[in-house]
Design a protein around this motif. Sequence first.
Motif, PDB file in Angstrom:
ATOM      1  N   VAL A 389       2.922  12.012  38.877  1.00 45.04           N
ATOM      2  CA  VAL A 389       2.406  11.846  37.527  1.00 45.04           C
ATOM      3  C   VAL A 389       3.403  10.992  36.782  1.00 45.04           C
ATOM      4  O   VAL A 389       4.497  11.451  36.458  1.00 45.04           O
ATOM      5  CB  VAL A 389       2.209  13.204  36.831  1.00 45.04           C
ATOM      6  N   ARG A 390       3.011   9.727  36.554  1.00 45.62           N
ATOM      7  CA  ARG A 390       3.910   8.805  35.870  1.00 45.62           C
ATOM      8  C   ARG A 390       3.391   8.571  34.459  1.00 45.62           C
ATOM      9  O   ARG A 390       2.532   7.746  34.237  1.00 45.62           O
ATOM     10  CB  ARG A 390       4.000   7.492  36.631  1.00 45.62           C
ATOM     11  N   ASP A 391       3.918   9.347  33.575  1.00 42.15           N
ATOM     12  CA  ASP A 391       3.515   9.204  32.186  1.00 42.15           C
ATOM     13  C   ASP A 391       4.753   9.308  31.325  1.00 42.15           C
ATOM     14  O   ASP A 391       5.875   9.214  31.819  1.00 42.15           O
ATOM     15  CB  ASP A 391       2.447  10.248  31.800  1.00 42.15           C
ATOM     16  N   SER A 392       4.520   9.539  30.042  1.00 38.82           N
ATOM     17  CA  SER A 392       5.649   9.573  29.110  1.00 38.82           C
ATOM     18  C   SER A 392       6.535  10.792  29.311  1.00 38.82           C
ATOM     19  O   SER A 392       7.663  10.815  28.852  1.00 38.82           O
ATOM     20  CB  SER A 392       5.126   9.547  27.663  1.00 38.82           C
ATOM     21  N   GLU A 393       6.052  11.847  29.991  1.00 38.80           N
ATOM     22  CA  GLU A 393       6.862  13.036  30.172  1.00 38.80           C
ATOM     23  C   GLU A 393       7.729  12.954  31.417  1.00 38.80           C
ATOM     24  O   GLU A 393       8.636  13.770  31.611  1.00 38.80           O
ATOM     25  CB  GLU A 393       5.959  14.275  30.263  1.00 38.80           C
ATOM     26  N   GLU A 418      14.829   4.656  24.245  1.00 37.65           N
ATOM     27  CA  GLU A 418      14.359   3.297  24.142  1.00 37.65           C
ATOM     28  C   GLU A 418      12.873   3.277  23.806  1.00 37.65           C
ATOM     29  O   GLU A 418      12.181   4.290  23.937  1.00 37.65           O
ATOM     30  CB  GLU A 418      14.612   2.543  25.451  1.00 37.65           C
ATOM     31  N   HIS A 419      12.416   2.118  23.396  1.00 36.15           N
ATOM     32  CA  HIS A 419      11.015   1.981  23.019  1.00 36.15           C
ATOM     33  C   HIS A 419      10.138   2.041  24.261  1.00 36.15           C
ATOM     34  O   HIS A 419      10.531   1.631  25.360  1.00 36.15           O
ATOM     35  CB  HIS A 419      10.809   0.652  22.293  1.00 36.15           C
ATOM     36  N   TRP A 420       8.900   2.527  24.082  1.00 37.69           N
ATOM     37  CA  TRP A 420       8.012   2.675  25.244  1.00 37.69           C
ATOM     38  C   TRP A 420       7.632   1.332  25.843  1.00 37.69           C
ATOM     39  O   TRP A 420       7.259   1.247  27.014  1.00 37.69           O
ATOM     40  CB  TRP A 420       6.742   3.420  24.831  1.00 37.69           C
ATOM     41  N   GLY A 421       7.717   0.239  25.054  1.00 37.80           N
ATOM     42  CA  GLY A 421       7.386  -1.061  25.590  1.00 37.80           C
ATOM     43  C   GLY A 421       8.340  -1.545  26.669  1.00 37.80           C
ATOM     44  O   GLY A 421       7.999  -2.430  27.451  1.00 37.80           O
ATOM     45  N   LYS A 422       9.546  -0.971  26.727  1.00 39.44           N
ATOM     46  CA  LYS A 422      10.496  -1.379  27.760  1.00 39.44           C
ATOM     47  C   LYS A 422      10.102  -0.834  29.129  1.00 39.44           C
ATOM     48  O   LYS A 422      10.625  -1.299  30.144  1.00 39.44           O
ATOM     49  CB  LYS A 422      11.905  -0.868  27.390  1.00 39.44           C
ATOM     50  N   CYS A 430       4.753  -6.976  19.708  1.00 38.96           N
ATOM     51  CA  CYS A 430       5.339  -5.990  18.801  1.00 38.96           C
ATOM     52  C   CYS A 430       5.995  -4.849  19.562  1.00 38.96           C
ATOM     53  O   CYS A 430       6.922  -4.205  19.058  1.00 38.96           O
ATOM     54  CB  CYS A 430       4.273  -5.458  17.844  1.00 38.96           C
ATOM     55  N   ALA A 431       5.511  -4.567  20.783  1.00 40.59           N
ATOM     56  CA  ALA A 431       6.115  -3.516  21.595  1.00 40.59           C
ATOM     57  C   ALA A 431       7.249  -4.048  22.453  1.00 40.59           C
ATOM     58  O   ALA A 431       8.167  -3.301  22.797  1.00 40.59           O
ATOM     59  CB  ALA A 431       5.050  -2.880  22.497  1.00 40.59           C
ATOM     60  N   ARG A 432       7.208  -5.339  22.797  1.00 38.51           N
ATOM     61  CA  ARG A 432       8.277  -5.912  23.598  1.00 38.51           C
ATOM     62  C   ARG A 432       9.551  -6.058  22.789  1.00 38.51           C
ATOM     63  O   ARG A 432      10.645  -5.766  23.270  1.00 38.51           O
ATOM     64  CB  ARG A 432       7.848  -7.276  24.145  1.00 38.51           C
ATOM     65  N   ASN A 433       9.433  -6.515  21.575  1.00 39.53           N
ATOM     66  CA  ASN A 433      10.586  -6.681  20.691  1.00 39.53           C
ATOM     67  C   ASN A 433      10.304  -5.958  19.379  1.00 39.53           C
ATOM     68  O   ASN A 433       9.904  -6.572  18.387  1.00 39.53           O
ATOM     69  CB  ASN A 433      10.862  -8.167  20.429  1.00 39.53           C
ATOM     70  N   PRO A 434      10.453  -4.642  19.351  1.00 39.80           N
ATOM     71  CA  PRO A 434      10.149  -3.898  18.114  1.00 39.80           C
ATOM     72  C   PRO A 434      11.128  -4.262  17.016  1.00 39.80           C
ATOM     73  O   PRO A 434      12.336  -4.415  17.245  1.00 39.80           O
ATOM     74  CB  PRO A 434      10.282  -2.430  18.549  1.00 39.80           C
TER      75      PRO A 434
END
Length: 483
Positions: A389-393, A418-422, A430-434
């Motif tokens: 399970v590859r998610d945010s958790e 770090e930001h989730w875009g990384k 906007c997610a690559r360079n917040p």
Amino acid sequence: MMGSGRKCPDCGSSNVVEDDLYSQPQLVCTDCGSVVSEGQLTTTRSEEVQGTIVRYSQSTAVDKQPCRNQIKGLKRVRALCRILRLPPVIEETSESLFAQAYESTDFLHVSLPKKETLAGCCVLLGCRMQGWPVTMGTVTSLLDTDSCLMGTVYKMVVSTLKLESPHTNIMDLMEGHCREYHLSPPGVPEEFCESADRLASRASALVELASDTWLMTGRHPVPVMVASVYLAWLSLKPSPARLKLSLGRFCQMAKVAVPGPASKRVTELKEVLCRLGQELPWQKGAVVSPQKVAALVGDVLKHRISLLKRAIRSHEDALAMDSVSGTEGLDVANTPSSTLPLSLCTDGVAPICEDLPIGSSPCSEGQPDFHQSQLPTPHAEGCQTVQSVRDSEDVVVTATGSAKNPEARGEPARGSAEHWGKRHPFVPPCARNPSKKPRLAETGPEVTGDEEISDSEIEGYLRTPLEMREFAETQMKLQSDSY
């Protein structure tokens, strides 16, 4: 005209005639020239009323004539249509839209720059209604006006006339945009020449790739189009002479203006091409440099969908490898496949993927594309099922069914700082360079109420004798003032 029964009071002659002096009729004696009686401009109520009160504008003007600014606006509409070489249908539509919008109540008391911009907005609206590929930037440059003002007036026209403005597809503009580049043999060396049709075809494919990798999101289309044309020109004949030519010199040679963000779009497109070029089977994981990626553009665009799937899968596998090695301390090379996530022991099905190694069984057949859910899949006989399970958790479930959560052991979860875009290969800008860094919750000391209070702190809450005396005097003054 002889007046019947009328005689002159001076000479007694009956030769009295009616003479009109300007708008006032008179009776004049022809013998002596004296005036017998003068006409009256007003009449009594008993007499017949000869006319009614009419305004001067109503009596002289048959139809309402357009004002000077409206005439200039109509001339401006016709001039724009002739410059853009639009068909007569669009010119008539634009003139009709301008007349309707100018006479509406919303444009009666607007400023003169808005009325001048109204002509360009009506031409742009007429082009979009007829499916003619003209951008707002083109009309703005022809009018030499502000783009923000152009957008504001355009919205006013659409809302006032209650029209539905169809959106223009960027792919429809690529052919006309590529023809603006002067790359024909008379003015360009032979090694730099390129046909507009081939350039438009390759540049359109690069724009589609930029759209698939979120490079078009929230961006102005012109810099992306310029960057795509430049990379397409490099990739069609990747000779050393072309590869040494920068974007600025290329646009100067093609007699095209260079937008400011175009160089950044070139860098972003090269990064995407390098990432996809590394997934080509014949590259075998070799690092592709931005200076040499032009030779691989044709192959990348040909297998674009498959390479995007492989790049996403490789990125997820690398993240899963890091999570397994970092959280469990496992040696992936010496770990059996039953204890690894499914993404580390299988390869996705893609049209250009290599065959599986000898002795390994295909453990993922018919998996959905892109962000597929990893379901328990049976391996060879005797192997247990594995689910990743590859998610945010970042929870990894092994063959025994126990969940390994870094937060359960007091370790920070991957991606929490770090930001989730990384953690994703292709994300919006906007997610690559917040612009703002994520704020971490600052927790203070826990207060339960059972803490010990020191004597010095208790003494700080007690009043001194001087404070007690001042407090008593203040209370007495307040009571006396109240009475």
